[in-house]
Structures are given as structure tokens and as C-alpha cells.
Write a protein that holds these residues in place. Structure first.
Motif, PDB file in Angstrom:
ATOM      1  N   GLU A   1       0.840  -1.209   0.000  1.00  0.00           N
ATOM      2  CA  GLU A   1       0.000   0.000   0.000  1.00  0.00           C
ATOM      3  C   GLU A   1       0.872   1.255   0.000  1.00  0.00           C
ATOM      4  O   GLU A   1       0.585   2.244  -0.703  1.00  0.00           O
ATOM      5  CB  GLU A   1      -0.913  -0.034   1.234  1.00  0.00           C
ATOM      6  N   ALA A   2       1.930   1.290   0.766  1.00  0.00           N
ATOM      7  CA  ALA A   2       2.822   2.467   0.800  1.00  0.00           C
ATOM      8  C   ALA A   2       3.513   2.685  -0.545  1.00  0.00           C
ATOM      9  O   ALA A   2       3.713   3.826  -0.990  1.00  0.00           O
ATOM     10  CB  ALA A   2       3.886   2.283   1.891  1.00  0.00           C
TER      11      ALA A   2
ATOM     12  N   ARG B   1       2.171   1.973  -3.556  1.00  0.00           N
ATOM     13  CA  ARG B   1       1.200   2.560  -4.463  1.00  0.00           C
ATOM     14  C   ARG B   1       1.057   4.056  -4.189  1.00  0.00           C
ATOM     15  O   ARG B   1       1.000   4.869  -5.113  1.00  0.00           O
ATOM     16  CB  ARG B   1      -0.168   1.832  -4.296  1.00  0.00           C
ATOM     17  N   THR B   2       1.027   4.445  -2.929  1.00  0.00           N
ATOM     18  CA  THR B   2       0.910   5.885  -2.569  1.00  0.00           C
ATOM     19  C   THR B   2       2.139   6.666  -3.080  1.00  0.00           C
ATOM     20  O   THR B   2       2.013   7.774  -3.607  1.00  0.00           O
ATOM     21  CB  THR B   2       0.792   6.038  -1.050  1.00  0.00           C
ATOM     22  N   ARG B   3       3.345   6.099  -2.954  1.00  0.00           N
ATOM     23  CA  ARG B   3       4.571   6.804  -3.411  1.00  0.00           C
ATOM     24  C   ARG B   3       4.571   6.982  -4.923  1.00  0.00           C
ATOM     25  O   ARG B   3       4.977   8.023  -5.451  1.00  0.00           O
ATOM     26  CB  ARG B   3       5.809   6.004  -2.992  1.00  0.00           C
TER      27      ARG B   3
ATOM     28  N   GLU C   1       1.939   7.310  -6.947  1.00  0.00           N
ATOM     29  CA  GLU C   1       1.028   8.405  -7.287  1.00  0.00           C
ATOM     30  C   GLU C   1       1.681   9.759  -6.998  1.00  0.00           C
ATOM     31  O   GLU C   1       1.576  10.704  -7.792  1.00  0.00           O
ATOM     32  CB  GLU C   1      -0.281   8.248  -6.494  1.00  0.00           C
TER      33      GLU C   1
ATOM     34  N   THR D   1       4.853  16.188  -0.779  1.00  0.00           N
ATOM     35  CA  THR D   1       3.961  15.021  -0.757  1.00  0.00           C
ATOM     36  C   THR D   1       4.733  13.748  -1.086  1.00  0.00           C
ATOM     37  O   THR D   1       4.574  12.704  -0.446  1.00  0.00           O
ATOM     38  CB  THR D   1       2.816  15.209  -1.761  1.00  0.00           C
TER      39      THR D   1
ATOM     40  N   ALA E   1       5.397  10.391   1.212  1.00  0.00           N
ATOM     41  CA  ALA E   1       5.058   9.036   0.745  1.00  0.00           C
ATOM     42  C   ALA E   1       6.286   8.139   0.785  1.00  0.00           C
ATOM     43  O   ALA E   1       6.187   6.953   1.140  1.00  0.00           O
ATOM     44  CB  ALA E   1       4.489   9.119  -0.678  1.00  0.00           C
TER      45      ALA E   1
ATOM     46  N   ARG F   1       6.762   4.721   2.836  1.00  0.00           N
ATOM     47  CA  ARG F   1       7.155   3.467   2.199  1.00  0.00           C
ATOM     48  C   ARG F   1       8.393   2.877   2.891  1.00  0.00           C
ATOM     49  O   ARG F   1       8.473   1.668   3.130  1.00  0.00           O
ATOM     50  CB  ARG F   1       7.443   3.705   0.725  1.00  0.00           C
TER      51      ARG F   1
END
Length: 870
Positions: free
Chosen positions: A333-334, A336-338, A340, A570, A574, A578
Motif C-alpha cells: 500500500e505504501a 502505491r501511494t509513493r 502516485e 507530498t 510518501a 514506504r
């Protein structure tokens, strides 16, 4: 001595007899043009007083006229030694020398020469070598080395006479002879300076040192002989003790006893080793039985412990696997956030770069315009610099111009000297008749002074024409002026100029062009420090102009930079999330791997314990315990037997030590006896040789000779000390005599110096007895760096002072000056004339000069050549 008349016959240009009469006390002047015989007169005086009549040297041959003949000179003189007499000398043909008084010959040949030498004091150039000055030699020490040495010797004689201590040897030649003899004898015994021994002194010291070494060597040989005798006696005593039969038998008996005891101790040691091996074997068997019993009990306990540990490890492994799965889902999940946040950051960077590109395009247009302007101005400065540099290469440079100016100055000086030497014409009109005379067509003004450098024609109104031919005098200086004119023409031609003014204008233009080139180069350095190529490269490096300057789709740079910063923040958050998730996942994986390893280790231990128990599971614990008790009893019996043997055992090491000692005593005694026999043989040979050399007698002789050599060296040392003290005393005495010598000369010279330089003083040199430096205005100036005129004036004043001092002692000597004061200016020559008149009251001065106009104001008695009256 004073000159009264001189007669020359067959002397150079005077092939017919000429004479000079009327030489009186004080100042006498013979002034005539060049080649009229002044230098011949000087050489004649020098010859009659300093050249023996039998000489055929070059200076005598130079006196003979071109037509041939035997030079003959007669000089009438007055002196306190001889009174009024006539000196006559003839050379080459029927040479003779004689002295006449009232027409009667009073001395001839060598006797006459001796009288003449006594009159002049033996030194060339007059007494003290200072009073007669030949043409062209104006310094105080001019002339050949031989003449300077003779002059120095004469001044040293004068030193002695002035000090009044000739007989006491405090100055002059006797002083020099005594000091030279002292230094010669001192040099034979010691080196100069450090006074190191040499010659006989050094030989005595070397002999004393050699004999001392010889005596020391002989003394050592005698001591060695005495020690050898003592050593031989001691060796014989020791060898007798070693070879004694009872002592030898006692050593053999002790060796036999030691060998028997050593053999018995070794056999008992073998029995003891066997008992010890039996005891050790019983102990090992008892220990193995006990270990088997203990191993059975420990294997059962180990299996139970391993079984419990295996169960606990399996539970911990399952928990670690579940925690690892949870950490892996959080890390995905971390990530995928990084991703984006990174995409958003890339979009913000693209927008910022577009904004910066549009801003850079605007700045580049402005920079391009500024650099293009600087390049145009720099190229203009390059063109101006190159043009000025080309102009700066035309015309004479500074060095060439200095040469041209020097040549022009030399020409002006030569012209001025020619005009100064030429006859001068001055026009003075009677009242009412101005302007009635013309020179070569040019009207002469009243009071005008004209130098006649060549033939001239004077037209006198209503009277006629006057033609003037100055003759040879008109040519004086013409050659120098022509040479100077040629040098100036050559310098101008080399510079490409026709006249001095053209050369100066060309040099001025060259200097101006050089300045313009420098100014243009300075402007170029300011505009393009690295050159115009660097400016062009800078313009080429600028970004191309924006082809679509009206495109405003991109945001302004500040807005784009803010959006980029927010996206970067941001993305950073992220990435941090991660990294934390990945760190947690890594930790959980390590924990799961560790739990897995522990589980496998627990299972391995359980399997190992089960295998070990399986190997001994069929054993009977009671039988193992009974076997252990039996074996321990057997071990106790073997230990008791070993103890009994150890109590009765002899000391083997002591037996071995006693045996080694007994053997060493026997072999040592044999070796020592052999060594003593060899030493006795060597001592016998040495003692026999030394006894035959009579060392004691040679030692006594060497000591006696050493004492004699030391006595001679001490005597030489005393002689060196005495000579050094004598040398110092003679130097002090000579210094005191020189101070008394300088005092009267300085006293006579001081008022003469002050005629030219008020408050001036002279510093005298001890080695030459002549002035070394002139002190003016508190500044000491060495004589050899003074100007030619100043050296000439100083030399003449010193000569006048010496002459005055000699006159005060009753040793009158004429001062003869042949064309002196040639470098003296008009102002100082007047003061020098005053000095000549001041000194002429007590002495006779004879001045020979070709400078008729300059010496017109000297005064004194005028002399001239006249045909001789037979």
C-alpha cells in the motif's frame, strides 16, 4: 737643488744647440705651442738626472734627432751640497758624464753619476717620486710598476728623514729591512696568521712526538715482557698441579663412583615408570565406567528438554509468519501511494521547466544584445591597437634616439672645443664708423667675437681687404668635429632620418603611437579580458531565441516553483511512509527467519538426544555401577604400589649431575693441561725474542733523545714568541713614524686644499704613503672615484706640499709640471694658480704648457728657447 739654465744639443728636434736661461727661484713658465720642444725639455731633464751616460736604452735612443748625432745636455744648478755647478752628460757616441765648477771638472763618470743620484734622492720623478709630472700622467701613482716601486722607496726614505730616526730604525728602508728580516725568520719557523709551526720548529716538534711514541712503545714492550715472565711462572705451577698423579687418580675414582650410582638410579627409574603406567591404566578404566553411567542419565534428561523446546519453537514460528504477512500488505500500500506522488511531482517539474525556459529565453535576448555591443566595441579597439602598433614601429626608438642625441652633443662639444682653440677675432669700432667691416660678406657688429676656424676675408670700407690664414692652429679640433659629424650622420641614417629635427619628430610620433596602442589595448582588456573569440563563444553559447514568444500556456515561474515544492513534499512524505513500511517488513522477515531457525535447531537437538539415548538404551544401570566400583578398587591398589616405589627411589637427576660433573672435571683437567702447554711454548718464544732485543736499553735511549727534542722545540717556541713580539713592536714603531711623516705633509697641504674645498681633509694610506680618500662635507670619497679634474688638482696640491716640506728641511727640489691641469675648469684653474704662487715663495716651480691663453694669467718668470751662445 735649483735649476738655473739648460742647454740641449742633438736632442730630438734640437739638432742645433738651444738653451734656456734665467731660471730663478719661485714660479717659472715656459708656454709654447705644440711641437715646440716642451716635452723634449722635460725628457732631457729626466735623462740628465736619471739615465746613466753609458746607457743605450730605448729612452736614450729616443733622444737622438732624425739626422743623427750624440745627444748632449748641460744643466746649470745650485744646491747646498755642491753650490753652483754645471752637469754635463753625453750619450751614444763618446758617452761621458762630468760635473764642472767655474769651468773646472770636479767629477767624472761614475763619480759624477753618484753626485747626481745623491742630488735627486734616487727616485724617478724627483725626490719622493712626486715632484716631476710627465705630460699625460697626472695621478699620484702614474707610470710603470718599476717607477712606482722606486717612488715608494724614496717616500720611505723621506719618512725616515722627516721623523729624524734613521739610525734608530723607526721608519724608511731600514725599518722595512728590519721588519722584513723579522718576518722572514718568523716565517721560517711558523706560518703567517695562525703561527702554526714549520721548518726546524716543526721538525723538532715532530721528532719529539715520534720519540715519545717510540718510548711509549718500548715501555709497553718492557711491561709486556714482565707480564709474560709472570704468566709463564703461573702456567708452570698450574700445569704441575694438574699433572700430579694423586690428583689424577682421585679424579678417576670420583668418576667411577658417579657412573655406578647413575646406573642404579636409571634401573629404579624403569621400575617406577612401569608402576606409574599400571596405575594410569586402572584410573582410566574406572573413569570410563563412571562416564558411561553418567551418560545414560544425561541422555534421558536431554531428550525431555529437547522435546519441550521443539513444541515452543513451532508456536513462535507460526506467530512470526502471520506478522510477516501483515507487514507485506502494508508495504505494498505504501508503494502505491509513493508512485502516485512521484507522478504528481513529475507533472509539477515539467510545468516549472517550461516556465524557466520561457524566462531564460527572455534573459538570453537581453544578454545577446549586450554581448553583441561589447564585441563591436572590442573589434574597433583591436583595429585601433593594430594601426597604432604599426605606426609605433616607424621612427627611432628611445635607445636609438639617445645615441642620436649623444652624437649631436658630441658634435656640439667638438665644435665648441674647436672654436675655443681657434684664434678669436673681436671687432671694436671707432666712434662714428660702425658696420664698416664685413667678414666673408657678413657685417661684423661692434663687440662681436668670431672664432677663426679657417681662412677668412675682412672687407674694410674705404680701406681695403684683409685676408687671414690662421695656419695649423685652425685645424686643431677639426678632425674630432669631422668624426663627430660622421657619427651623427651615421646615427641619423640608421634611424631613417635626414636631420636631427626629423629624427626627433619621428621619435615623438613613435612615442604617441605607442601610447595610442597602449590605450587601445587597455580598452580591449576592459571590454574583452579573455579576447574577442571568448565574446563570440559566449554569444554562441546563449540559448536560441524563442520561436513562439506569445505562448502563455505555462504558469509563471513562482507559481510553478510553489506547485513543484508542494508535490516534492507530498512525494517525500510518501517515500518516508514506504521506507517505514519496508523497514517493518524487513524486521518481520528477520523475526520469522529467526523463529524458523530456532524451530529447526530444536528439532535437530531432539533428534540428536533420541539417537544418543537409543545407543545406550539397552545398558543395565546396576551392572554399570558394579563395574565402576571394581575398577576403582583396582586403581587404588596400583596407586599404593607406585607410592611404595617412589618412597625408595634414588634421585636420578642428582646422579646424572654428579656424573656430568665428574666427567667435566676429568676432561677439563686434560684440556687445561694441553692449553697450558701451548701457552708455555708461546711464552717461551716471546720471552726469548724480547730478551734478545735489549728493550730496556732502547727505552732509556729513546727517553733521553725525547727530552733533548722537547728542549729544542721549547727553544724554537721561545724564538717564535720573541719574533712575534719584535714584529709587533716594529709595526707600532713604523706606525708612529708614519704619523709623524704625515703630520708635516698634512700641515703644508691643508691651506692649499682649503683654496679649493673649505674644511676638506685627506686620509692617508699606510702602504703607499699617499692620500687614500678626500673628506668633503663630512663625506669620505676614495681618490680613485673622483673626477679626472679633481684627481689632477689633488695630485698637484700634494706635490706642492711635499716640495714645501722638503724645502723646509733644506732639501730644495724643483717642481716640474709638463702640461698639468688639462682637466681643470676656468674657476678652479684660477685657484690652482693661487696655490702655485703661494708655494713658489720657498721652492722653484717650472711649468711647461701649450695652453698659452689659459696660462697667460699664471704670472711668474717667462722662459723661452733661444739659440745657444757658444
Amino acid at each position: 737643488m735649483k735649476l738655473r739654465a739648460l742647454r740641449l744639443e742633438h736632442v730630438r728636434r734640437f739638432d742645433r744647440p738651444v738653451q734656456i736661461d734665467g731660471m730663478g727661484d719661485g714660479l717659472n713658465l715656459l708656454c709654447a705651442a705644440n711641437e715646440q720642444g716642451k716635452s723634449t725639455l722635460f725628457d732631457a731633464l729626466h735623462a740628465i738626472f736619471y739615465t746613466r751616460h753609458g746607457s743605450r736604452a730605448q729612452d736614450v735612443l729616443a733622444l737622438r734627432p732624425h739626422a743623427g748625432g750624440a745627444p748632449e745636455i748641460r744643466a746649470e744648478i745650485e744646491s747646498e751640497q755642491t753650490g753652483p755647478v754645471t752637469l754635463v752628460k753625453r750619450w751614444l757616441s763618446r758617452p761621458e758624464a762630468r760635473i764642472e765648477r767655474d769651468g773646472r771638472v770636479i767629477a767624472r763618470a761614475d763619480e759624477a753619476e753618484a753626485v747626481i743620484a745623491d742630488l735627486v734622492g734616487g727616485a724617478e720623478g724627483g725626490p719622493a717620486g712626486l715632484l716631476w709630472v710627465r705630460q699625460g700622467l697626472h695621478g699620484l701613482e702614474d707610470g710603470t710598476g718599476k717607477a712606482r716601486d722606486a717612488a715608494l722607496a724614496a717616500r720611505r726614505d723621506l719618512l725616515s728623514s722627516v721623523a729624524g730616526e734613521v739610525d734608530a730604525m723607526t721608519g724608511g728602508r731600514r725599518m722595512d729591512a728590519a721588519l722584513a728580516r723579522c718576518r722572514e725568520e718568523l716565517t721560517e719557523l711558523a706560518t703567517p696568521g695562525r703561527a702554526q709551526p714549520r721548518g726546524a720548529y716543526k721538525a723538532a716538534l715532530d721528532e719529539a712526538a715520534a720519540l715519545a711514541d717510540r718510548a711509549q712503545g718500548l715501555a709497553e714492550t718492557a711491561r709486556a715482557l714482565s707480564e709474560a715472565l709472570k704468566d709463564r711462572r703461573r702456567c708452570r705451577e698450574e700445569l704441575a698441579a694438574l699433572d700430579d698423579p694423586e690428583a689424577m687418580e682421585e679424579r678417576r675414582a670420583r668418576l667411577a663412583v658417579a657412573e655406578a650410582a647413575h646406573e642404579a638410579a636409571e634401573k629404579h627409574a624403569e621400575h617406577l615408570d612401569a608402576a606409574r603406567r599400571s596405575r594410569d591404566l586402572a584410573r582410566l578404566e574406572a573413569r570410563q565406567a563412571a562416564e558411561r553411567l553418567l551418560a545414560l542419565s544425561e541422555a534421558r534428561a536431554t531428550r525431555e528438554t529437547a522435546n519441550r523446546a521443539c513444541q515452543e519453537a513451532d508456536v513462535a514460528l507460526e506467530d512470526a509468519r502471520q506478522r510477516e504477512t501483515q507487514a507485506a500488505e502494508a508495504a505494498a500500500e505504501a508503494e502505491r501511494t509513493r508512485a502516485e506522488a512521484a507522478a504528481a511531482k513529475a507533472r509539477a517539474d515539467a510545468a516549472r521547466r517550461e516556465a524557466e525556459r520561457q524566462a531564460a529565453a527572455a534573459d538570453g535576448a537581453r544578454r545577446r544584445a549586450e554581448l553583441t555591443g561589447r564585441l563591436a566595441r572590442a573589434e574597433a579597439a583591436v583595429a585601433a591597437r593594430d594601426a597604432a602598433a604599426r605606426r609605433a614601429r616607424r621612427g627611432p626608438d628611445a635607445e636609438a634616439m639617445r645615441g642620436i642625441e649623444a652624437a649631436a652633443q658630441h658634435l656640439a662639444t667638438a665644435r665648441a672645443l674647436r672654436d675655443a682653440r681657434a684664434a678669436q677675432l673681436t671687432m671694436r669700432y671707432a666712434r662714428g664708423h660702425p658696420g664698416r667691416v664685413t667678414l666673408n660678406g657678413r657685417v661684423l657688429e661692434d663687440g662681436a667675437q668670431v672664432a677663426l676656424t679657417g681662412p677668412a676675408t675682412l672687407d674694410i670700407a674705404e680701406i681695403g681687404r684683409l685676408e687671414i690664414d690662421p695656419g695649423e692652429a685652425a685645424g686643431a679640433g677639426a678632425a674630432d668635429m669631422d668624426a663627430a659629424a660622421r657619427a651623427l650622420a651615421e646615427a641619423l641614417a640608421a634611424a631613417g632620418a635626414d636631420t636631427l629635427e626629423d629624427a626627433r619628430e619621428a621619435a615623438t610620433a613613435r612615442e604617441a603611437a605607442t601610447r595610442e596602442a597602449a590605450e587601445a589595448a587597455a580598452r580591449l582588456d576592459a571590454l574583452a579580458p579573455d579576447g574577442t573569440d571568448a565574446l563570440r563563444a559566449a554569444i554562441a553559447a546563449l540559448p536560441a531565441a524563442d520561436e513562439n514568444p506569445e505562448d502563455t500556456t505555462a504558469p509563471d515561474p513562482d507559481t510553478a516553483e510553489a506547485a513543484c515544492a508542494a508535490a516534492a513534499a507530498t512525494l517525500g512524505a510518501a517515500e518516508e511512509a514506504r521506507e517505514r513500511a519496508q523497514a517493518t517488513l524487513a524486521t518481520r522477515r528477520e523475526a520469522r527467519a529467526a523463529a524458523d531457525a530456532r524451530a529447526r535447531a530444536a528439532r535437530d537437538r531432539l533428534e540428536t538426544a533420541a539417537a544418543a539415548l537409543a545407543r545406550i538404551a539397552d545398558a543395565d544401570e546396576a551392572a554399570l555401577d558394579a563395574e565402576r566400583v571394581t575398577l576403582e578398587a583396582k586403581e587404588a591398589e596400583a596407586a599404593a604400589a607406585l607410592s611404595a616405589l617412589e618412597r625408595d627411589a634414588p634421585d636420578l637427576e642428582a646422579a646424572r649431575a654428579r656424573l656430568r660433573r665428574a666427567r667435566d672435571v676429568v676432561t677439563g683437567a686434560q684440556a687445561e693441561a694441553q692449553e697450558l702447554r701451548l701457552r708455555l711454548a708461546a711464552l717461551d718464544a716471546r720471552i726469548g725474542q724480547a730478551a734478545g732485543e735489549a728493550v730496556e736499553e732502547e727505552l732509556a735511549d729513546a727517553r733521553a733523545r725525547h727530552a733533548a727534542a722537547e728542549a729544542r722545540a721549547a727553544a724554537y717556541a721561545g724564538e717564535v714568541a720573541a719574533l712575534q713580539r719584535l714584529e709587533g713592536a716594529l709595526e707600532d714603531a713604523r706606525k708612529a713614524a708614519r704619523e709623524r711623516y704625515f703630520s708635516p705633509v698634512a700641515r703644508e697641504l691643508r691651506p692649499l686644499l682649503h683654496l679649493l674645498w673649505p674644511e676638506a681633509e685627506l686620509v692617508w694610506a699606510d702602504d703607499t704613503l699617499l692620500p687614500r680618500a678626500l673628506i668633503r662635507d663630512g663625506q669620505e670619497e676614495p681618490v680613485n672615484i673622483l673626477s679626472g679634474g679633481t684627481q689632477e688638482q689633488l695630485a698637484l696640491l700634494v706635490r706642492l706640499a711635499f716640495a714645501r716640506m722638503l724645502a723646509a728641511q733644506g732639501r730644495h727640489a724643483p717642481v716640474i709640471l709638463d702640461d698639468a691641469l688639462v682637466f681643470t675648469d676656468d674657476e678652479r684653474i684660477e685657484r690652482m694658480f693661487d696655490a702655485l704662487h703661494r708655494q713658489a715663495g720657498d721652492i722653484q716651480i717650472l711649468v711647461l704648457s701649450c695652453r698659452q691663453r689659459a696660462f697667460r694669467d699664471l704670472g711668474g718668470r717667462r722662459l723661452r728657447f733661444a739659440p745657444a751662445q757658444d
